[in-house]
Design a protein around this motif. Structure first.
Motif, mmCIF file in Angstrom:
data_model
loop_
_atom_site.group_PDB
_atom_site.id
_atom_site.type_symbol
_atom_site.label_atom_id
_atom_site.label_comp_id
_atom_site.label_asym_id
_atom_site.label_seq_id
_atom_site.Cartn_x
_atom_site.Cartn_y
_atom_site.Cartn_z
ATOM 1 N N MET A 74 0.871 -1.105 0.039
ATOM 2 C CA MET A 74 -0.115 0.022 -0.065
ATOM 3 C C MET A 74 0.879 1.355 -0.002
ATOM 4 O O MET A 74 1.848 1.415 0.795
ATOM 5 N N PRO A 75 0.633 2.196 -0.870
ATOM 6 C CA PRO A 75 1.336 3.526 -0.936
ATOM 7 C C PRO A 75 1.127 4.293 0.197
ATOM 8 O O PRO A 75 -0.208 4.226 0.524
ATOM 9 N N ILE A 76 2.078 5.117 0.645
ATOM 10 C CA ILE A 76 1.648 5.883 1.899
ATOM 11 C C ILE A 76 1.008 7.336 1.331
ATOM 12 O O ILE A 76 1.118 7.393 0.061
ATOM 13 N N PRO A 77 0.155 7.749 2.047
ATOM 14 C CA PRO A 77 -0.702 8.783 1.655
ATOM 15 C C PRO A 77 0.188 10.165 1.414
ATOM 16 O O PRO A 77 1.278 10.389 1.690
ATOM 17 N N LYS A 78 -0.217 10.820 0.296
ATOM 18 C CA LYS A 78 0.842 11.964 0.070
ATOM 19 C C LYS A 78 0.265 13.339 0.731
ATOM 20 O O LYS A 78 1.195 14.216 1.060
ATOM 21 N N ASP A 79 -0.993 13.339 0.927
ATOM 22 C CA ASP A 79 -1.515 14.485 2.033
ATOM 23 C C ASP A 79 -0.866 14.714 3.442
ATOM 24 O O ASP A 79 -1.031 13.453 3.863
ATOM 25 N N PRO A 80 -0.412 15.555 3.797
ATOM 26 C CA PRO A 80 0.570 15.562 5.022
ATOM 27 C C PRO A 80 -0.467 15.106 6.265
ATOM 28 O O PRO A 80 -0.164 14.178 7.153
ATOM 29 N N LEU A 100 8.607 -0.230 4.938
ATOM 30 C CA LEU A 100 7.634 0.075 3.955
ATOM 31 C C LEU A 100 8.631 0.709 2.825
ATOM 32 O O LEU A 100 8.048 1.310 1.599
ATOM 33 N N SER A 101 9.847 0.697 2.929
ATOM 34 C CA SER A 101 10.765 1.166 1.874
ATOM 35 C C SER A 101 10.525 2.500 1.351
ATOM 36 O O SER A 101 10.578 3.064 0.304
ATOM 37 N N VAL A 102 10.368 3.340 2.603
ATOM 38 C CA VAL A 102 10.293 4.829 2.442
ATOM 39 C C VAL A 102 11.531 5.631 2.923
ATOM 40 O O VAL A 102 11.915 5.055 3.924
#
Length: 58
Positions: free
Chosen positions: A1-7, A32-34
Motif C-alpha cells: 500500500m502506498p503511503i498517503p501524499k496529503d500531509p 515500507l521502503s520509504v
C-alpha cells in the motif's frame, strides 16, 4: 500500500502504523521502503516532529 501524499492523512497513517505495528520510525520506514527524512520533512511542514520516546509524531 502506498503511503498517503496529503500531509494530514500521512500523519494519521504513520502514527497508526507506529502504534500498531512498529517499535520505531526507522523500522517502519525500512519495512515500507520509504525515506525517514522525507516523512520527517513532510510532517515538519505541518508542525509535527517525531518523538522517539512516545514513538509518534507530536
Amino acid at each position: 500500500m502506498p503511503i498517503p501524499k496529503d500531509p494530514v492523512m500521512l500523519l494519521s497513517y504513520i502514527n497508526t502504523q507506529l502504534r500498531d505495528n512498529y517499535p520505531s520510525l526507522r523500522e517502519l520506514c525500512a519495512s515500507l521502503s520509504v525515506s525517514e527524512d522525507e516523512i520527517t520533512k513532510k510532517l515538519a511542514g505541518i508542525g509535527y516532529a517525531y518523538d522517539a520516546a512516545a514513538n509518534r509524531f507530536v
